[in-house]
Write a protein that holds these residues in place. Structure first.
Motif, PDB file in Angstrom:
ATOM      1  N   VAL A 493       0.839  -1.397   0.046  1.00  0.00           N
ATOM      2  CA  VAL A 493      -0.174  -0.156   0.224  1.00  0.00           C
ATOM      3  C   VAL A 493       0.892   1.273   0.053  1.00  0.00           C
ATOM      4  CG1 VAL A 493      -1.661   1.021   1.077  1.00  0.00           C
ATOM      5  CG2 VAL A 493      -1.668  -1.270   1.162  1.00  0.00           C
ATOM      6  N   VAL A 494       1.793   1.288   0.893  1.00  0.00           N
ATOM      7  CA  VAL A 494       2.242   2.357   1.197  1.00  0.00           C
ATOM      8  C   VAL A 494       3.842   2.388   0.139  1.00  0.00           C
ATOM      9  CG1 VAL A 494       3.858   4.016   2.699  1.00  0.00           C
ATOM     10  CG2 VAL A 494       1.990   2.580   3.671  1.00  0.00           C
ATOM     11  N   ARG A 495       3.948   1.194  -0.438  1.00  0.00           N
ATOM     12  CA  ARG A 495       5.163   0.954  -1.376  1.00  0.00           C
ATOM     13  C   ARG A 495       6.686   1.392  -0.728  1.00  0.00           C
ATOM     14  NH1 ARG A 495       3.245  -2.094  -5.451  1.00  0.00           N
ATOM     15  NH2 ARG A 495       1.200  -1.361  -6.015  1.00  0.00           N
ATOM     16  N   LEU A 496       6.823   1.108   0.507  1.00  0.00           N
ATOM     17  CA  LEU A 496       8.145   1.125   0.896  1.00  0.00           C
ATOM     18  C   LEU A 496       9.168   0.411   0.161  1.00  0.00           C
ATOM     19  CD1 LEU A 496       7.320   1.400   4.924  1.00  0.00           C
ATOM     20  CD2 LEU A 496       7.867   3.394   3.480  1.00  0.00           C
ATOM     21  N   ASN A 497      10.359   0.790   0.378  1.00  0.00           N
ATOM     22  CA  ASN A 497      11.496   0.168  -0.083  1.00  0.00           C
ATOM     23  C   ASN A 497      11.656  -0.970   0.798  1.00  0.00           C
ATOM     24  OD1 ASN A 497      14.767  -0.381   0.127  1.00  0.00           O
ATOM     25  ND2 ASN A 497      14.474   0.547  -1.787  1.00  0.00           N
ATOM     26  N   TYR A 498      12.064  -2.198   0.430  1.00  0.00           N
ATOM     27  CA  TYR A 498      12.151  -3.189   1.232  1.00  0.00           C
ATOM     28  C   TYR A 498      13.019  -2.971   2.239  1.00  0.00           C
ATOM     29  CZ  TYR A 498      13.246  -8.060   2.966  1.00  0.00           C
ATOM     30  OH  TYR A 498      13.486  -9.284   3.880  1.00  0.00           O
ATOM     31  N   LEU A 499      14.297  -2.411   2.176  1.00  0.00           N
ATOM     32  CA  LEU A 499      15.238  -2.280   3.137  1.00  0.00           C
ATOM     33  C   LEU A 499      14.657  -1.220   4.211  1.00  0.00           C
ATOM     34  CD1 LEU A 499      18.586  -2.099   1.128  1.00  0.00           C
ATOM     35  CD2 LEU A 499      17.737  -4.246   2.348  1.00  0.00           C
ATOM     36  N   THR A 500      14.183  -0.246   3.836  1.00  0.00           N
ATOM     37  CA  THR A 500      13.403   0.761   4.793  1.00  0.00           C
ATOM     38  C   THR A 500      12.387   0.090   5.568  1.00  0.00           C
ATOM     39  OG1 THR A 500      13.840   2.460   3.195  1.00  0.00           O
ATOM     40  CG2 THR A 500      12.106   2.692   4.878  1.00  0.00           C
ATOM     41  N   LEU A 501      11.559  -0.951   4.916  1.00  0.00           N
ATOM     42  CA  LEU A 501      10.432  -1.714   5.609  1.00  0.00           C
ATOM     43  C   LEU A 501      11.126  -2.515   6.650  1.00  0.00           C
ATOM     44  CD1 LEU A 501       7.696  -2.574   5.786  1.00  0.00           C
ATOM     45  CD2 LEU A 501       8.190  -4.439   4.111  1.00  0.00           C
ATOM     46  N   CYS A 502      12.181  -3.095   6.300  1.00  0.00           N
ATOM     47  CA  CYS A 502      12.939  -3.801   7.497  1.00  0.00           C
ATOM     48  C   CYS A 502      13.407  -3.060   8.586  1.00  0.00           C
ATOM     49  CB  CYS A 502      14.107  -4.767   6.849  1.00  0.00           C
ATOM     50  SG  CYS A 502      13.785  -5.954   5.502  1.00  0.00           S
ATOM     51  N   GLY A 503      13.824  -1.955   8.314  1.00  0.00           N
ATOM     52  CA  GLY A 503      14.336  -0.981   9.219  1.00  0.00           C
ATOM     53  C   GLY A 503      13.240  -0.448  10.233  1.00  0.00           C
ATOM     54  N   LEU A 504      12.039  -0.195   9.604  1.00  0.00           N
ATOM     55  CA  LEU A 504      10.813  -0.085  10.311  1.00  0.00           C
ATOM     56  C   LEU A 504      10.197  -1.191  11.068  1.00  0.00           C
ATOM     57  CD1 LEU A 504       7.927   1.490  10.326  1.00  0.00           C
ATOM     58  CD2 LEU A 504       7.336   0.254   8.436  1.00  0.00           C
ATOM     59  N   LEU A 505      10.238  -2.197  10.685  1.00  0.00           N
ATOM     60  CA  LEU A 505       9.768  -3.478  11.411  1.00  0.00           C
ATOM     61  C   LEU A 505      10.583  -3.689  12.566  1.00  0.00           C
ATOM     62  CD1 LEU A 505       8.977  -6.101   8.819  1.00  0.00           C
ATOM     63  CD2 LEU A 505       7.434  -4.639  10.087  1.00  0.00           C
ATOM     64  N   ALA A 506      11.956  -3.633  12.661  1.00  0.00           N
ATOM     65  CA  ALA A 506      12.894  -3.522  13.629  1.00  0.00           C
ATOM     66  C   ALA A 506      12.815  -2.415  14.601  1.00  0.00           C
ATOM     67  CB  ALA A 506      14.303  -3.419  13.198  1.00  0.00           C
ATOM     68  N   GLY A 507      12.516  -1.146  14.093  1.00  0.00           N
ATOM     69  CA  GLY A 507      12.496  -0.199  15.046  1.00  0.00           C
ATOM     70  C   GLY A 507      11.063  -0.135  15.718  1.00  0.00           C
ATOM     71  N   SER A 508       9.947  -0.678  15.090  1.00  0.00           N
ATOM     72  CA  SER A 508       8.576  -0.739  15.502  1.00  0.00           C
ATOM     73  C   SER A 508       8.741  -1.609  16.973  1.00  0.00           C
ATOM     74  CB  SER A 508       7.713  -1.045  14.218  1.00  0.00           C
ATOM     75  OG  SER A 508       7.451  -0.166  13.572  1.00  0.00           O
ATOM     76  N   MET A 509       9.455  -2.767  16.954  1.00  0.00           N
ATOM     77  CA  MET A 509       9.797  -3.564  17.928  1.00  0.00           C
ATOM     78  C   MET A 509      10.617  -3.170  18.931  1.00  0.00           C
ATOM     79  SD  MET A 509       7.183  -5.570  17.168  1.00  0.00           S
ATOM     80  CE  MET A 509       7.508  -7.457  17.740  1.00  0.00           C
TER      81      MET A 509
END
Length: 555
Positions: A493-509
């Protein structure tokens, strides 16, 4: 020889260090084992710690507490120093979307935990511990225990969160790695392509500087000085050289412009065509290619006397007859102007005669070896400021206990700010990449090793006795459901870059091992930038969450 007996004869500090080194060596070796293209990486230290902890190897509680917290501080501080220069620009471009997704992930975690308590009947203290472990957030566990104490919970209830945390924590880390892998496999993502796309997007958004040679054919420019050319300052353009009658010289603001002069302009790519139209037409002659006494060199700013000094105050043009045509900072090219203040590590492109270039080099410093030297004093001062900042209590209406960023959030936020500032007086917050990497890895090994040893003491007994396996399942649900939902929304949906998405998931946890794993996927700053962008907000929400749940469900 009985190894455990040998450890018993040592003092607590020596014994603890030996055990921790044993965990680190075996864990790092385990992390290097690959199954296909997947490895545990730095997360292997955690699982090695669980094994050794189960076998009876322990560290004195006070020593363990210090090593764990100090390791975490080293890790988050070095992360903040690394991403600080690009953090605020990343926040402006995509920070709102990233923080929105991160807040959504936190909210989903709370919903799943609350559902387990209300529908399945998981006791509230256990649920709080499972949520803290499943989201790999130790400060959340502390906040839950503190809140239970404030509402008068008994000893059994106060011990339950720690047990739930120990059961859920290992899969909390593993669940993030699994989510990264699932999203990657299902959507057939190629990390190398994502890295290239991230770098291309960042380069496109950066204001790059280019050069153009322009021949003055506009009669309205006749007699004007270079410094008074219309649009030059407004467009952030610099005239670095001028050719008249076949002779190339350094351009001065007071030099009068004549028809048929050729000027070399330096500035933002999109601004140059407009200035060409004002002055005349693009010249076929390239002043950089014409043999002359005017040369250019790049000098690194390492002289502490010019840190924070503006280009206007240095006035290198009139003092040494040289022109600074561009300044490169953290990989970003900046158009020079009188108000631009220099920072340690800036790279200045300087144009002038050779003898004058040597004088400019002395002013700026140009000691490239200084970039490899680690300045220890600012590191300890920055950590101290971070610890103090994280210890400041912030009271919220309706909350019986104030909220703190803690030893993880405080040093991270302070490091980002200090790195962005660059320096304060003679104190420079720059850290060589090799030193930053070493400090970061040492910190995370200390943290994971101690956490693993502590969890290993009761991990197996909790699993095989009572509701341990069921707790493990509940913790896995709290971990994996929000991660998968936000992971696919972020990508599809948001079309995030995969590497950015991985950082988002790590940061969100708030999970440093997951960030280390994400950083190892491809050499890119994308995960760290996303992690640092969402971490401060998520840390506050994770600390608030158990307190809110206690207020809602305890009474």
């Amino acid at each position: 020889m009985d190894f455990s007996a040998l450890l018993t004869g040592l003092d607590p500090v020596a014994s603890g260090l030996v055990v921790l080194c044993l965990v680190a060596v075996t864990g790092l070796a385990l992390g290097n084992v690959r199954i296909g293209s997947v490895s545990l990486g730095i997360g292997g230290v955690l699982f090695a710690g669980i094994v050794w902890g189960h076998l009876g190897f322990t560290v004195d509680p006070e020593v363990a507490h210090f090593l764990r917290e100090f390791g975490l501080i080293l890790f988050v501080y070095s992360i903040g120093i690394q991403v600080g220069p690009g953090f605020f620009s990343a926040l402006k471009r995509s920070g709102l979307a990233l923080n929105g997704l991160a807040a959504g992930l936190v909210f989903l975690s709370i919903l799943v935990a609350a559902a387990l308590h209300l529908i399945v009947g998981v006791p509230l203290p256990v649920m709080l511990g499972l949520m803290s472990g499943a989201t790999t957030n130790t400060p959340s566990l502390g906040a839950a225990t503190q809140m239970l104490t404030s509402v008068g919970a008994g000893p059994e209830a106060l011990a339950a969160p720690a047990l739930g945390y120990a059961v859920a924590y290992p899969f909390g880390i593993l669940g993030i790695l699994l989510t990264m892998g699932i999203v990657r496999a299902v959507l057939r993502i190629r990390p190398e392509a994502e890295q290239a796309a991230f770098e291309a997007e960042r380069a496109a958004k950066q204001q790059g500087l280019q050069t153009v040679n322009v021949k003055v054919t506009n009669r309205n420019m006749q007699g004007l000085t270079i410094g008074t050319l219309p649009g030059l300052e407004e467009m952030s353009l610099v005239v670095s050289r001028i050719m008249r009658d076949g002779v190339v010289e350094v351009a001065h603001p007071e030099t009068e412009v004549r028809l048929n002069d050729v000027l070399l302009l330096v500035g933002p790519t999109e601004k140059l065509p407009g200035m060409v139209r004002i002055l005349g037409q693009q010249a076929k002659t390239d002043l950089k290619a014409i043999p002359s006494d005017v040369k250019w060199k790049r000098f690194v700013v390492t002289n502490s006397n010019v840190f924070g000094a503006s280009l206007g105050s240095l006035d290198l043009l009139h003092r040494h007859d040289v022109v600074i045509s561009r300044v490169t900072r953290s990989g970003i090219e900046l158009a020079p102007h009188d108000g631009l203040r220099l920072q340690f590590g800036d790279i200045c492109t300087v144009i002038g005669h050779p003898e004058n270039l040597d004088k400019a080099a002395q002013v700026l410093g140009n000691r490239s070896q200084a970039l490899e030297q680690v300045q220890i004093l600012p590191i300890f001062l920055g950590i101290a400021l971070g610890v103090l900042f994280g210890s400041i209590p912030v009271a919220f209406p309706g909350m019986p206990a104030p909220v703190k960023l803690g030893l993880a959030g405080g040093p991270l936020v302070v490091a980002i700010i200090l790195s962005r500032l660059g320096h304060i007086g003679p104190l420079v917050w720059f850290m060589p990449s090799s030193a930053n990497h070493a400090l970061r890895e040492i910190g995370i090994v200390l943290f994971l090793g101690i956490v693993g040893l502590k969890a290993g003491e009761s991990f197996v007994s909790i699993l095989v006795e009572g509701d341990g396996l069921v707790w493990l399942l509940y913790g896995a649900l709290i971990t994996i459901i929000p991660l998968l939902i936000i992971g696919f929304i972020g990508r599809l949906v948001v079309r995030l870059n995969y590497l950015t998405l991985c950082g988002l998931l790590a940061g969100s946890m708030t999970d440093p091992p997951a960030l280390a794993f994400a950083n190892a996927i491809r050499p890119s700053e994308a995960p760290s930038l996303a992690y640092a962008t969402v971490y401060p907000l998520v840390m506050v929400l994770r600390i608030l969450a158990p307190q809110v749940l206690v207020l809602i469900f305890w009474f």
